[in-house]
Design a protein around this motif. Structure first.
Motif, PDB file in Angstrom:
ATOM      1  N   PRO A 215      43.748  70.200  24.347  1.00  0.00           N
ATOM      2  CA  PRO A 215      43.387  71.611  24.440  1.00  0.00           C
ATOM      3  C   PRO A 215      41.934  71.794  24.892  1.00  0.00           C
ATOM      4  O   PRO A 215      41.033  71.101  24.429  1.00  0.00           O
ATOM      5  N   THR A 216      41.734  72.727  25.802  1.00  0.00           N
ATOM      6  CA  THR A 216      40.391  72.994  26.338  1.00  0.00           C
ATOM      7  C   THR A 216      39.411  73.353  25.237  1.00  0.00           C
ATOM      8  O   THR A 216      38.214  73.053  25.338  1.00  0.00           O
ATOM      9  N   VAL A 217      39.907  73.968  24.167  1.00  0.00           N
ATOM     10  CA  VAL A 217      39.042  74.389  23.071  1.00  0.00           C
ATOM     11  C   VAL A 217      38.334  73.210  22.406  1.00  0.00           C
ATOM     12  O   VAL A 217      37.325  73.375  21.718  1.00  0.00           O
ATOM     13  N   LEU A 218      38.834  71.987  22.647  1.00  0.00           N
ATOM     14  CA  LEU A 218      38.228  70.794  22.059  1.00  0.00           C
ATOM     15  C   LEU A 218      37.226  70.118  22.995  1.00  0.00           C
ATOM     16  O   LEU A 218      36.700  69.048  22.657  1.00  0.00           O
TER      17      LEU A 218
ATOM     18  N   VAL B  55      50.889  69.723  16.298  1.00  0.00           N
ATOM     19  CA  VAL B  55      49.540  70.272  16.401  1.00  0.00           C
ATOM     20  C   VAL B  55      48.538  69.120  16.474  1.00  0.00           C
ATOM     21  O   VAL B  55      48.541  68.242  15.598  1.00  0.00           O
ATOM     22  N   PRO B  56      47.675  69.076  17.500  1.00  0.00           N
ATOM     23  CA  PRO B  56      46.664  68.010  17.554  1.00  0.00           C
ATOM     24  C   PRO B  56      45.816  67.995  16.290  1.00  0.00           C
ATOM     25  O   PRO B  56      45.410  69.047  15.788  1.00  0.00           O
ATOM     26  N   LYS B  57      45.579  66.805  15.753  1.00  0.00           N
ATOM     27  CA  LYS B  57      44.850  66.704  14.489  1.00  0.00           C
ATOM     28  C   LYS B  57      43.447  67.296  14.592  1.00  0.00           C
ATOM     29  O   LYS B  57      42.934  67.886  13.629  1.00  0.00           O
ATOM     30  N   ALA B  58      42.818  67.147  15.755  1.00  0.00           N
ATOM     31  CA  ALA B  58      41.476  67.709  15.918  1.00  0.00           C
ATOM     32  C   ALA B  58      41.513  69.233  15.849  1.00  0.00           C
ATOM     33  O   ALA B  58      40.605  69.863  15.293  1.00  0.00           O
ATOM     34  N   VAL B  59      42.567  69.847  16.392  1.00  0.00           N
ATOM     35  CA  VAL B  59      42.719  71.301  16.305  1.00  0.00           C
ATOM     36  C   VAL B  59      42.978  71.717  14.865  1.00  0.00           C
ATOM     37  O   VAL B  59      42.412  72.694  14.366  1.00  0.00           O
ATOM     38  N   ALA B  60      43.866  70.969  14.166  1.00  0.00           N
ATOM     39  CA  ALA B  60      44.159  71.279  12.764  1.00  0.00           C
ATOM     40  C   ALA B  60      42.884  71.244  11.922  1.00  0.00           C
ATOM     41  O   ALA B  60      42.657  72.126  11.090  1.00  0.00           O
ATOM     42  N   TYR B  61      42.053  70.228  12.156  1.00  0.00           N
ATOM     43  CA  TYR B  61      40.810  70.142  11.390  1.00  0.00           C
ATOM     44  C   TYR B  61      39.907  71.331  11.685  1.00  0.00           C
ATOM     45  O   TYR B  61      39.340  71.943  10.762  1.00  0.00           O
ATOM     46  N   ARG B  62      39.766  71.680  12.968  1.00  0.00           N
ATOM     47  CA  ARG B  62      38.894  72.786  13.330  1.00  0.00           C
ATOM     48  C   ARG B  62      39.389  74.099  12.729  1.00  0.00           C
ATOM     49  O   ARG B  62      38.595  74.979  12.383  1.00  0.00           O
TER      50      ARG B  62
ATOM     51  N   ASP C 115      52.861  59.698  20.512  1.00  0.00           N
ATOM     52  CA  ASP C 115      53.235  60.857  19.705  1.00  0.00           C
ATOM     53  C   ASP C 115      52.025  61.408  18.952  1.00  0.00           C
ATOM     54  O   ASP C 115      51.996  62.586  18.602  1.00  0.00           O
ATOM     55  N   ASP C 116      51.047  60.561  18.695  1.00  0.00           N
ATOM     56  CA  ASP C 116      49.872  60.930  17.917  1.00  0.00           C
ATOM     57  C   ASP C 116      48.698  61.213  18.851  1.00  0.00           C
ATOM     58  O   ASP C 116      48.234  60.331  19.567  1.00  0.00           O
ATOM     59  N   GLY C 117      48.209  62.475  18.839  1.00  0.00           N
ATOM     60  CA  GLY C 117      47.095  62.847  19.703  1.00  0.00           C
ATOM     61  C   GLY C 117      45.828  62.080  19.390  1.00  0.00           C
ATOM     62  O   GLY C 117      45.042  61.761  20.295  1.00  0.00           O
ATOM     63  N   ALA C 118      45.608  61.756  18.109  1.00  0.00           N
ATOM     64  CA  ALA C 118      44.410  61.011  17.733  1.00  0.00           C
ATOM     65  C   ALA C 118      44.446  59.602  18.332  1.00  0.00           C
ATOM     66  O   ALA C 118      43.411  59.062  18.739  1.00  0.00           O
ATOM     67  N   LEU C 119      45.637  59.010  18.409  1.00  0.00           N
ATOM     68  CA  LEU C 119      45.768  57.685  19.011  1.00  0.00           C
ATOM     69  C   LEU C 119      45.524  57.755  20.522  1.00  0.00           C
ATOM     70  O   LEU C 119      44.922  56.852  21.105  1.00  0.00           O
ATOM     71  N   THR C 120      45.969  58.836  21.122  1.00  0.00           N
ATOM     72  CA  THR C 120      45.709  59.040  22.550  1.00  0.00           C
ATOM     73  C   THR C 120      44.211  59.059  22.823  1.00  0.00           C
ATOM     74  O   THR C 120      43.718  58.418  23.758  1.00  0.00           O
ATOM     75  N   ILE C 121      43.470  59.796  21.998  1.00  0.00           N
ATOM     76  CA  ILE C 121      42.019  59.888  22.171  1.00  0.00           C
ATOM     77  C   ILE C 121      41.370  58.527  21.965  1.00  0.00           C
ATOM     78  O   ILE C 121      40.428  58.154  22.673  1.00  0.00           O
ATOM     79  N   ALA C 122      41.869  57.754  20.986  1.00  0.00           N
ATOM     80  CA  ALA C 122      41.303  56.425  20.731  1.00  0.00           C
ATOM     81  C   ALA C 122      41.425  55.533  21.966  1.00  0.00           C
ATOM     82  O   ALA C 122      40.485  54.806  22.316  1.00  0.00           O
ATOM     83  N   PHE C 123      42.564  55.589  22.643  1.00  0.00           N
ATOM     84  CA  PHE C 123      42.742  54.811  23.872  1.00  0.00           C
ATOM     85  C   PHE C 123      41.893  55.392  25.007  1.00  0.00           C
ATOM     86  O   PHE C 123      41.325  54.653  25.809  1.00  0.00           O
TER      87      PHE C 123
ATOM     88  N   GLU D  87      52.016  66.963   6.593  1.00  0.00           N
ATOM     89  CA  GLU D  87      52.390  66.996   8.001  1.00  0.00           C
ATOM     90  C   GLU D  87      53.890  66.786   8.123  1.00  0.00           C
ATOM     91  O   GLU D  87      54.486  66.013   7.367  1.00  0.00           O
ATOM     92  N   GLY D  88      54.517  67.481   9.064  1.00  0.00           N
ATOM     93  CA  GLY D  88      55.946  67.299   9.246  1.00  0.00           C
ATOM     94  C   GLY D  88      56.479  68.185  10.356  1.00  0.00           C
ATOM     95  O   GLY D  88      55.729  68.890  11.033  1.00  0.00           O
ATOM     96  N   LYS D  89      57.800  68.144  10.547  1.00  0.00           N
ATOM     97  CA  LYS D  89      58.456  69.006  11.522  1.00  0.00           C
ATOM     98  C   LYS D  89      58.415  70.454  11.023  1.00  0.00           C
ATOM     99  O   LYS D  89      58.482  70.710   9.818  1.00  0.00           O
TER     100      LYS D  89
END
Length: 297
Positions: A243-246, A101-108, A224-232, A126-128
């Motif tokens: 996700p479009t919702v973000l 689950v993307p961390k930004a979605v989890a927070y929202r 693997d980490d969506g937050a790291l993807t956004i940082a780059f 967090e886990g499998k």
């Protein structure tokens, strides 16, 4: 019948091993085995059979497990309902978040509970998904947030509550977005791209989508980490998918522009709980806000 013995049997059946069950219960496998034998003597039935290093429930064990699932599920529900009469300041919410689950979605998703209850203590793990379900089964979690429903082959008495769905969109900084504007998705060909890791379900969907449209991107990173993807991505290293919702949040907080939407890739999010009818007020607020605001907007 000693319900402590029944509880030991119940944990062991779900764990599939006396060693794993003993670790969860903080007792030795030998002690656990002795307690289960006492239950078998009361019921006059063998509840387990050996299968290598693991345990399998017998026919009598499956019947006992069905009753134990119901007994301890009702017990947990009773405990939760009674606790609702206490001050909300004493409320804890133990949430397992699937690592997909993307961390930004989890927070929202979790934010409404914190907004509603000032003194709520949120305990996040967090886990499998399978590992989190085993924690839910022994009531160490109140809720799991996942991007997939509970698998049908998992022997856990729990319930899926759909929170909502979101398509996937492509995002980039303004300079990169300008280069890709006009002919989406064909314009992604040759663009630097930041993709989810190869083990993720959404990556497999993206690979299929790119191939089906004969798009050959220049992959510069896999994460693997969506937050790291956004940082780059916010540093202009490549276009990314989220996700479009973000979309509004990514524009406001990370100055990322939405290039285009992929209508054929839809992610669905679930709350998984041991309650069929949710009584915990914080969980109820999470579900209501997700359905009516986050995904319903």
């Amino acid at each position: 019948m000693n319900f402590k013995h029944l509880y030991y049997f119940w944990v062991s059946a779900h764990a599939g091993s006396l060693v794993r069950a003993g670790a969860q219960l903080h007792i030795t496998p030998q002690t656990l085995s002795g307690q289960i034998k006492l239950l078998e003597e009361v019921l006059d039935k063998k509840l387990f059979r050996r299968s290598g290093r693991n345990l399998e429930v017998t026919d009598a064990g499956r019947l006992a497990l069905d009753y134990a699932d119901e007994i301890f599920s009702l017990g947990a529900e009773l405990e939760n309902v009674v606790k609702l009469d206490q001050e909300i300041a004493q409320t804890q919410l133990r949430v397992g978040v699937a690592d997909s689950v993307p961390k930004a979605v989890a927070y929202r998703l979790l934010e409404p509970a914190l907004n509603r209850f000032d003194s709520l203590r949120l305990l996040c793990h967090e886990g499998k998904l399978h590992a989190l379900l085993s924690q839910l089964a022994v009531h160490r979690l109140d809720l799991i947030v996942a991007d997939a429903a509970m698998p049908s082959d998992v022997n856990v008495k729990a319930f899926n509550h759909s929170l909502g769905r979101s398509t996937l969109s492509c995002f980039a900084t303004k300079p990169l977005a300008a280069r890709a504007a006009g002919n989406f998705p064909a314009s992604l060909g040759g663009m630097p791209m930041l993709l989810p890791g190869t083990d993720s379900a959404v990556r497999r969907k993206l690979d299929h989508w790119l191939r089906s449209r004969a798009i050959s991107p220049r992959i510069v990173g896999e994460f693997d980490d969506g937050a790291l993807t956004i940082a780059f991505g916010r540093e202009g290293r490549g276009v990314l998918f989220a996700p479009t919702v973000l979309a509004l949040q990514l524009k406001r907080e990370h100055a990322l522009s939405e290039i285009g939407q992929i209508e054929t890739i839809v992610e669905e999010y679930f709350a998984i709980s041991i309650e069929r009818r949710v009584s915990h007020p914080a969980i109820a607020s999470i579900m209501s806000a997700a359905r009516n605001e986050l995904f319903g907007a």
